[in-house]
Design an enzyme around this catalytic site. Sequence first.
Site, PDB file in Angstrom:
ATOM      1  N   GLU A 196      22.665  31.356 -13.215  1.00 33.51           N
ATOM      2  CA  GLU A 196      22.271  32.433 -14.111  1.00 33.51           C
ATOM      3  C   GLU A 196      21.969  31.798 -15.470  1.00 33.51           C
ATOM      4  O   GLU A 196      22.765  31.000 -15.969  1.00 33.51           O
ATOM      5  CB  GLU A 196      23.412  33.454 -14.246  1.00 33.51           C
ATOM      6  CG  GLU A 196      22.984  34.611 -15.124  1.00 33.51           C
ATOM      7  CD  GLU A 196      24.053  35.696 -15.280  1.00 33.51           C
ATOM      8  OE1 GLU A 196      25.095  35.636 -14.598  1.00 33.51           O
ATOM      9  OE2 GLU A 196      23.808  36.586 -16.103  1.00 33.51           O
ATOM     10  N   ARG A 228      35.281  25.414  -5.567  1.00 34.16           N
ATOM     11  CA  ARG A 228      34.705  25.059  -6.863  1.00 34.16           C
ATOM     12  C   ARG A 228      35.434  23.850  -7.410  1.00 34.16           C
ATOM     13  O   ARG A 228      36.545  23.528  -7.009  1.00 34.16           O
ATOM     14  CB  ARG A 228      34.795  26.133  -7.959  1.00 34.16           C
ATOM     15  CG  ARG A 228      35.274  27.416  -7.675  1.00 34.16           C
ATOM     16  CD  ARG A 228      35.413  28.412  -8.840  1.00 34.16           C
ATOM     17  NE  ARG A 228      34.687  28.266 -10.067  1.00 34.16           N
ATOM     18  CZ  ARG A 228      33.554  28.894 -10.336  1.00 34.16           C
ATOM     19  NH1 ARG A 228      32.998  29.668  -9.455  1.00 34.16           N
ATOM     20  NH2 ARG A 228      32.983  28.755 -11.508  1.00 34.16           N
ATOM     21  N   LYS A 242      31.445  29.466 -17.973  1.00 34.08           N
ATOM     22  CA  LYS A 242      30.519  29.643 -19.086  1.00 34.08           C
ATOM     23  C   LYS A 242      31.113  30.534 -20.162  1.00 34.08           C
ATOM     24  O   LYS A 242      30.904  30.303 -21.339  1.00 34.08           O
ATOM     25  CB  LYS A 242      29.196  30.189 -18.570  1.00 34.08           C
ATOM     26  CG  LYS A 242      28.300  29.071 -18.052  1.00 34.08           C
ATOM     27  CD  LYS A 242      26.957  29.577 -17.597  1.00 34.08           C
ATOM     28  CE  LYS A 242      27.022  30.031 -16.173  1.00 34.08           C
ATOM     29  NZ  LYS A 242      25.743  30.364 -15.583  1.00 34.08           N
TER      30      LYS A 242
HETATM   31  P1  ATP Z   1      30.606  30.240 -14.584  1.00 33.05           P
HETATM   32  O1  ATP Z   1      31.897  30.804 -14.116  1.00 33.05           O
HETATM   33  O2  ATP Z   1      30.711  28.931 -15.246  1.00 33.05           O
HETATM   34  O3  ATP Z   1      29.757  31.225 -15.325  1.00 33.05           O
HETATM   35  P2  ATP Z   1      29.008  30.826 -12.393  1.00 33.05           P
HETATM   36  O4  ATP Z   1      29.417  30.617 -10.988  1.00 33.05           O
HETATM   37  O5  ATP Z   1      28.985  32.220 -12.895  1.00 33.05           O
HETATM   38  O6  ATP Z   1      29.859  29.875 -13.256  1.00 33.05           O
HETATM   39  P3  ATP Z   1      26.254  30.434 -12.025  1.00 33.05           P
HETATM   40  O7  ATP Z   1      25.218  30.117 -13.005  1.00 33.05           O
HETATM   41  O8  ATP Z   1      26.244  31.778 -11.413  1.00 33.05           O
HETATM   42  O9  ATP Z   1      27.627  30.180 -12.732  1.00 33.05           O
HETATM   43  O10 ATP Z   1      26.377  29.318 -10.915  1.00 33.05           O
HETATM   44  C1  ATP Z   1      25.319  28.692 -10.282  1.00 33.05           C
HETATM   45  C2  ATP Z   1      25.881  27.978  -9.089  1.00 33.05           C
HETATM   46  O11 ATP Z   1      26.811  26.978  -9.484  1.00 33.05           O
HETATM   47  C3  ATP Z   1      26.596  28.937  -8.163  1.00 33.05           C
HETATM   48  O12 ATP Z   1      26.188  28.693  -6.842  1.00 33.05           O
HETATM   49  C4  ATP Z   1      28.045  28.582  -8.359  1.00 33.05           C
HETATM   50  O13 ATP Z   1      28.776  28.811  -7.207  1.00 33.05           O
HETATM   51  C5  ATP Z   1      27.984  27.107  -8.742  1.00 33.05           C
HETATM   52  N1  ATP Z   1      29.147  26.755  -9.540  1.00 33.05           N
HETATM   53  C6  ATP Z   1      29.519  27.280 -10.723  1.00 33.05           C
HETATM   54  N2  ATP Z   1      30.678  26.748 -11.148  1.00 33.05           N
HETATM   55  C7  ATP Z   1      31.053  25.844 -10.223  1.00 33.05           C
HETATM   56  C8  ATP Z   1      32.168  24.957 -10.069  1.00 33.05           C
HETATM   57  N3  ATP Z   1      33.149  24.897 -10.986  1.00 33.05           N
HETATM   58  N4  ATP Z   1      32.217  24.175  -8.974  1.00 33.05           N
HETATM   59  C9  ATP Z   1      31.236  24.216  -8.058  1.00 33.05           C
HETATM   60  N5  ATP Z   1      30.162  25.026  -8.125  1.00 33.05           N
HETATM   61  C10 ATP Z   1      30.069  25.831  -9.192  1.00 33.05           C
HETATM   62 MG    MG Z   2      27.758  33.753 -12.577  1.00 30.61          MG
END
Ligand code: ATP
Ligand code: MG
Length: 552
Positions: A37, A262, A272
């Site tokens: 995102e 994760r 984020k």
């Molecule tokens: P955040 O909690 O940091 O906002 P998010 O999962 O909401 O992370 P996205 O931009 O939606 O962030 O994530 C893009 C991709 O990265 C998704 O497929 C998510 O599963 C993966 N991802 C995010 N954080 C991690 C992590 N700590 N380890 C592995 N994959 C991750």
């Molecule tokens: Mg997200």
Amino acid sequence: MNKPLSSAASNFIRNIIDQDLAAGKNDGRVATRFPPEPNGYLHIGHAKSICLNFGIANDYNGTCNLRFDDTNPEKESVEYMEAIKKDVEWLGYQWHELRFASDYFQQLYEFAVELIKAGHAYVDSSSAEEMREMRGSLKKPGIESPYRNRSVEENLALFEAMKNGDHEDGSHVLRAKIDMAASNINMRDPALYRIRKVHHFRTGDAWNIYPMYDYTHCTSDAIENITHSLCTLEFEDHRPLYDWVLDTLDTASHPQQIEFARLSLEYTVLSKRRLIQLVEENHVQGWDDPRMPTVSGMRRRGFTPGSIREFCAAIGITKKDAWIEMAMLETCVRDDLNAHSERRLAVLDPIKVVITDFDDSTATALQFANHPQNESLGKRDISFSAELYIERDDFAEDPPPKFQRLVPGGEVRLRGSYVIKCEEVIKDANGQVTELRVTHDRDTLGKKPEGRKVKGVIHWVDAATAVDAEIRLYEPLFTVPDPASAETMASVINPASKTVLNGCKVEPALASAAAEERFQFERIGYFVADSTDHSSSTPVFNRTITLRDSWK
Ligand code: ATP
Ligand code: MG
């Protein structure tokens, strides 16, 4: 550089793909996607997902799309989108296609109309509070909304009016009609669309309704013909909904969602929301502050893309959440920098040394290898003269036991040059040492001294040619392994996470370093020319990492 662009050597996801290929599924195609995102910068957790998705595509001769999941317009921006693209490329990956969930808004709307027509979706006009009440809990089944049995015609009309902007935010939502008594709460008539009258950075004001994550994700995957949709474990309970939407719509393609753990890394935060807070509350100087676990921060810190890929391969892909120690990341960085970075001389806390018996007119440049193991990196000339700088802590007037460097009346070797002897210590009015007067043994250039052993070797720079530099030292940003569990982040910020040293003395070759060029400063650590502030007139270096693991 070192680690290939493949994913971890073997893991349960690759096993699933191998079986799918053996069974002839998806016509032998492997198609993945990385779906961030654009609401912040990428961090090392995203790097894990990038290495997995792009790595699998590379290894299986498949494809990996970069898809922006841009369905929350109030939090998203062009700045974030551009930063994400840059970071993915810097990590060494090239997407097959660049896609946006917003490209599918019209298609997703039509899918929703289809669901309404088939009696699988309805407009609920309950308040958010009422819907929460009716959803029930793990122990309590949900209650059906009084709007659940609206006619198809009424639902179609309302949904269209929502789209046209006739209703205010929060007044209605479109919900899937599944099962309010389902044990999985995600299946209790989840929302598919909500009203949001906000500007979108790509679609502008065209839409007054935006699709929810769970509905957008599976349909976008299907539209792109993804074969394996890899996501993190928190989406495991959402998989039945992912499958329900695609089964109910009977899409031509039905990707398989597979969840993995994760990354959680000690002494930092990987979400984020929290990273934004660090930036907004000025605990750091922006997203690319070298203390941040963001890809751009690690880049500015001097980490290499290869070492980040190596780390992601080393931690592997599993189904079980686990904390990873920062030392593991740093080991990958250190190994890579040790193998590839040229050596330079720099003195962080200088003290002047005057060689009273050295005749500058006889001085010739000394040749230093740029790398002790890699001859192909060549050599460079280092000037030497009667005035030098050494590190203040390489001298001790009152040495502790086993101190093998310079002491009054003692000898030490200047790295790659002569053995010197400290004859006189000069101090200022406060007793601070300002200068050391020494003599040198002319017969020790490239030779052992006659009749005695000199154990210590210290580094130095020539005062005649040395350049002033600013050097920034970094320590972990947090004082505790799990900062997110602290009451406030502010309470666990390490006050000593950044130290700026001015008046450091570095060999002149460092002034001409390119931004982001990486070096080992001999005996000190690995450093990188700062991407933003470094120039030949004002050299600025960031310490990437110390020479040895300091976590033990
Ligand atoms: P955040 O909690 O940091 O906002 P998010 O999962 O909401 O992370 P996205 O931009 O939606 O962030 O994530 C893009 C991709 O990265 C998704 O497929 C998510 O599963 C993966 N991802 C995010 N954080 C991690 C992590 N700590 N380890 C592995 N994959 C991750
Ligand atoms: Mg997200």
